[in-house]
Design a protein around this motif. Sequence first.
Motif, PDB file in Angstrom:
ATOM      1  N   GLN A  98     -60.645  59.921  -7.994  1.00  0.00           N
ATOM      2  CA  GLN A  98     -60.054  60.694  -9.090  1.00  0.00           C
ATOM      3  C   GLN A  98     -58.538  60.752  -8.940  1.00  0.00           C
ATOM      4  O   GLN A  98     -57.792  60.688  -9.920  1.00  0.00           O
ATOM      5  CB  GLN A  98     -60.627  62.107  -9.092  1.00  0.00           C
ATOM      6  N   HIS A 118     -65.871  63.496 -12.447  1.00  0.00           N
ATOM      7  CA  HIS A 118     -66.444  64.050 -13.669  1.00  0.00           C
ATOM      8  C   HIS A 118     -67.440  63.119 -14.354  1.00  0.00           C
ATOM      9  O   HIS A 118     -68.077  63.519 -15.334  1.00  0.00           O
ATOM     10  CB  HIS A 118     -65.334  64.377 -14.668  1.00  0.00           C
ATOM     11  N   GLU A 142     -61.272  62.834 -17.539  1.00  0.00           N
ATOM     12  CA  GLU A 142     -60.323  63.907 -17.255  1.00  0.00           C
ATOM     13  C   GLU A 142     -60.995  65.272 -17.197  1.00  0.00           C
ATOM     14  O   GLU A 142     -60.417  66.228 -16.701  1.00  0.00           O
ATOM     15  CB  GLU A 142     -59.213  63.924 -18.319  1.00  0.00           C
ATOM     16  N   SER A 143     -62.192  65.381 -17.729  1.00  0.00           N
ATOM     17  CA  SER A 143     -62.906  66.644 -17.685  1.00  0.00           C
ATOM     18  C   SER A 143     -64.396  66.361 -17.573  1.00  0.00           C
ATOM     19  O   SER A 143     -64.851  65.237 -17.810  1.00  0.00           O
ATOM     20  CB  SER A 143     -62.620  67.485 -18.936  1.00  0.00           C
ATOM     21  N   LEU A 144     -65.137  67.393 -17.206  1.00  0.00           N
ATOM     22  CA  LEU A 144     -66.570  67.234 -16.963  1.00  0.00           C
ATOM     23  C   LEU A 144     -67.298  66.810 -18.228  1.00  0.00           C
ATOM     24  O   LEU A 144     -67.121  67.402 -19.289  1.00  0.00           O
ATOM     25  CB  LEU A 144     -67.138  68.563 -16.458  1.00  0.00           C
ATOM     26  N   GLU A 145     -68.103  65.756 -18.119  1.00  0.00           N
ATOM     27  CA  GLU A 145     -68.857  65.264 -19.265  1.00  0.00           C
ATOM     28  C   GLU A 145     -70.197  65.973 -19.394  1.00  0.00           C
ATOM     29  O   GLU A 145     -70.665  66.258 -20.490  1.00  0.00           O
ATOM     30  CB  GLU A 145     -69.060  63.752 -19.140  1.00  0.00           C
ATOM     31  N   GLY A 168     -65.862  72.916 -10.053  1.00  0.00           N
ATOM     32  CA  GLY A 168     -64.462  73.224 -10.302  1.00  0.00           C
ATOM     33  C   GLY A 168     -64.020  74.506  -9.632  1.00  0.00           C
ATOM     34  O   GLY A 168     -64.814  75.244  -9.039  1.00  0.00           O
ATOM     35  N   ARG A 182     -61.267  68.338  -9.283  1.00  0.00           N
ATOM     36  CA  ARG A 182     -62.570  68.815  -9.757  1.00  0.00           C
ATOM     37  C   ARG A 182     -62.452  69.607 -11.054  1.00  0.00           C
ATOM     38  O   ARG A 182     -63.455  69.861 -11.716  1.00  0.00           O
ATOM     39  CB  ARG A 182     -63.223  69.693  -8.691  1.00  0.00           C
ATOM     40  N   GLY A 183     -61.243  70.058 -11.413  1.00  0.00           N
ATOM     41  CA  GLY A 183     -61.044  70.769 -12.662  1.00  0.00           C
ATOM     42  C   GLY A 183     -61.288  72.263 -12.553  1.00  0.00           C
ATOM     43  O   GLY A 183     -61.576  72.804 -11.484  1.00  0.00           O
ATOM     44  N   LYS A 184     -61.137  72.947 -13.677  1.00  0.00           N
ATOM     45  CA  LYS A 184     -61.372  74.380 -13.755  1.00  0.00           C
ATOM     46  C   LYS A 184     -62.862  74.687 -13.582  1.00  0.00           C
ATOM     47  O   LYS A 184     -63.720  73.850 -13.854  1.00  0.00           O
ATOM     48  CB  LYS A 184     -60.890  74.928 -15.099  1.00  0.00           C
ATOM     49  N   LYS A 186     -66.512  75.692 -14.092  1.00  0.00           N
ATOM     50  CA  LYS A 186     -67.501  75.708 -15.161  1.00  0.00           C
ATOM     51  C   LYS A 186     -68.816  76.196 -14.569  1.00  0.00           C
ATOM     52  O   LYS A 186     -69.314  75.634 -13.581  1.00  0.00           O
ATOM     53  CB  LYS A 186     -67.691  74.299 -15.754  1.00  0.00           C
ATOM     54  N   ASP A 221     -66.706  82.270 -15.684  1.00  0.00           N
ATOM     55  CA  ASP A 221     -66.694  81.394 -16.859  1.00  0.00           C
ATOM     56  C   ASP A 221     -67.644  81.880 -17.953  1.00  0.00           C
ATOM     57  O   ASP A 221     -67.483  81.533 -19.109  1.00  0.00           O
ATOM     58  CB  ASP A 221     -67.070  79.969 -16.424  1.00  0.00           C
TER      59      ASP A 221
END
Length: 505
Positions: A98, A118, A142-145, A168, A182-184, A186, A221
């Motif tokens: 990533q 992701h 770029e974000s979780l699918e 995330g 890993r992103g924000k 969720k 979340d």
Amino acid sequence: MSSIDRSQSVGGTRTYEVRTYGCQMNVHDSERLSGLLEDAGYVRAAGGSDGDADVVVFNTCAVRENADNKLYGNLGHLAPKKASRPGMQIAVGGCLAQKDRDTIVKRAPWVDVVFGTHNIGKLPVLLERARVQEEAQVEIAESLEAFPSTLPTRRESAYAAWVSISVGCNNTCTFCIVPALRGKEKDRRPGDILAEIEALVGEGVSEITLLGQNVNAYGSDIGDREAFGKLLRACGKIDGLERVRFTSPHPRDFTDDVIAAMAETPNVMPQLHMPLQSGSDPVLKAMRRSYRQDRFLGIIDKVRASIPHAAISTDIIVGFPGETEEDFQQTLHVVREARFAQAFTFQYSKRPGTPAAEMDGQIPKKVVQERYERLVALQEQISWEENRKQVGRTLELMVAEGEGRKDGATHRLSGRAPDSRLVHFTKPERDVRPGDVVTVEITYAAPHHLLAEGAVLDVRRTPAGDAWEKRTTEKETRPAGVLLGLPKVGVPEPLPAVTGGCAVG
């Protein structure tokens, strides 16, 4: 005959190998990668294939400084094998993929597929596309699918399983690159999590570990600050679920309702991994850790008051930029006060892209090493002292598979106590299987394990042991691996390794 030769002699099935680095999240992701490949018709290569598989997948970690060197060293080792074996493919996924993206195929042009954290579900498609088009495929979402729980899974254990409750992280720790990769955070819906656990128990699983990058922030979340405690209590109502663990919480989010849920839910184990990182308030502030020494020790005191036999472990970083000897002494003070059963200790590792990498006051390696050795020596002493308190106790152990390296020579078996301490015990006359439960008396303690040298007091055969026996029988009767994939329960909300989900969470 190599593993690939054997596989091709049985219908030409392509084999795979997954190599995992890093945290529990990665371990669980690798179970899904294996499940995806087996669902697509691949067969797991024989153990220790060392690159003899048709597809070798690296599930990488980006936390430590040497992660890059380790990956490219391993890729270099495989380059001549790939050159001599037409059709062999190499894929690189995980946090380092990533982060580095196109850099990987530039430095190792023999890599066929690069995918991110992701979009692990795309691996079989990307491998096929690379084969057909005869060029590298790089696809980084770029974000979780979709939540990974929707994917097929090849579990490594028949009796224990990981269950992701979130992915995330919303923290901004200055030493950690994981949230950027890993992103924000969720969160999964509680009903989907519980349905997955019930399905696993139906397959024979008796122990689950709830996973999240910041596991006890669960609920932020979905708008419920007490959601994690409620989830623990709900796990206590699932028939057949004997042991519940979780990793890794953050001190900021560790609230009294969670402590109460742990103490009042019988199948939630008396074990807690609580990352400290540093005992110094100035260093914690520089790390952007939203607690201080008093808050951390206060949590430990509350846990011990409610759960007297709890085993508490931690993560500690030595040599963070600007750390003085006084700062380090504060870390030693917390270690003495908290009396951790175990500590995962790390020398600070500069990671490009993190604020800490640009901070003034980088500590010389020699100083970091000397402090690290002092910390390890202190923790070893405390671990041994805490383990000696277990001598004379009668404990129920869940029999483990592959955790006692010397079991064959010593004629012992190994298991985990409720607090997750490793116990080696005398092999009973009655047959026991991984997943079964035995009762033993502890007779000896070492810093990292316990011994039960007397006769086993009781053996309880369990559905988990039945599941292990069934899996073993299937392995012996089928020509290749067994997919223990997670059944799809309903339609989960679009959603694996110590920690906050990563080694320095």
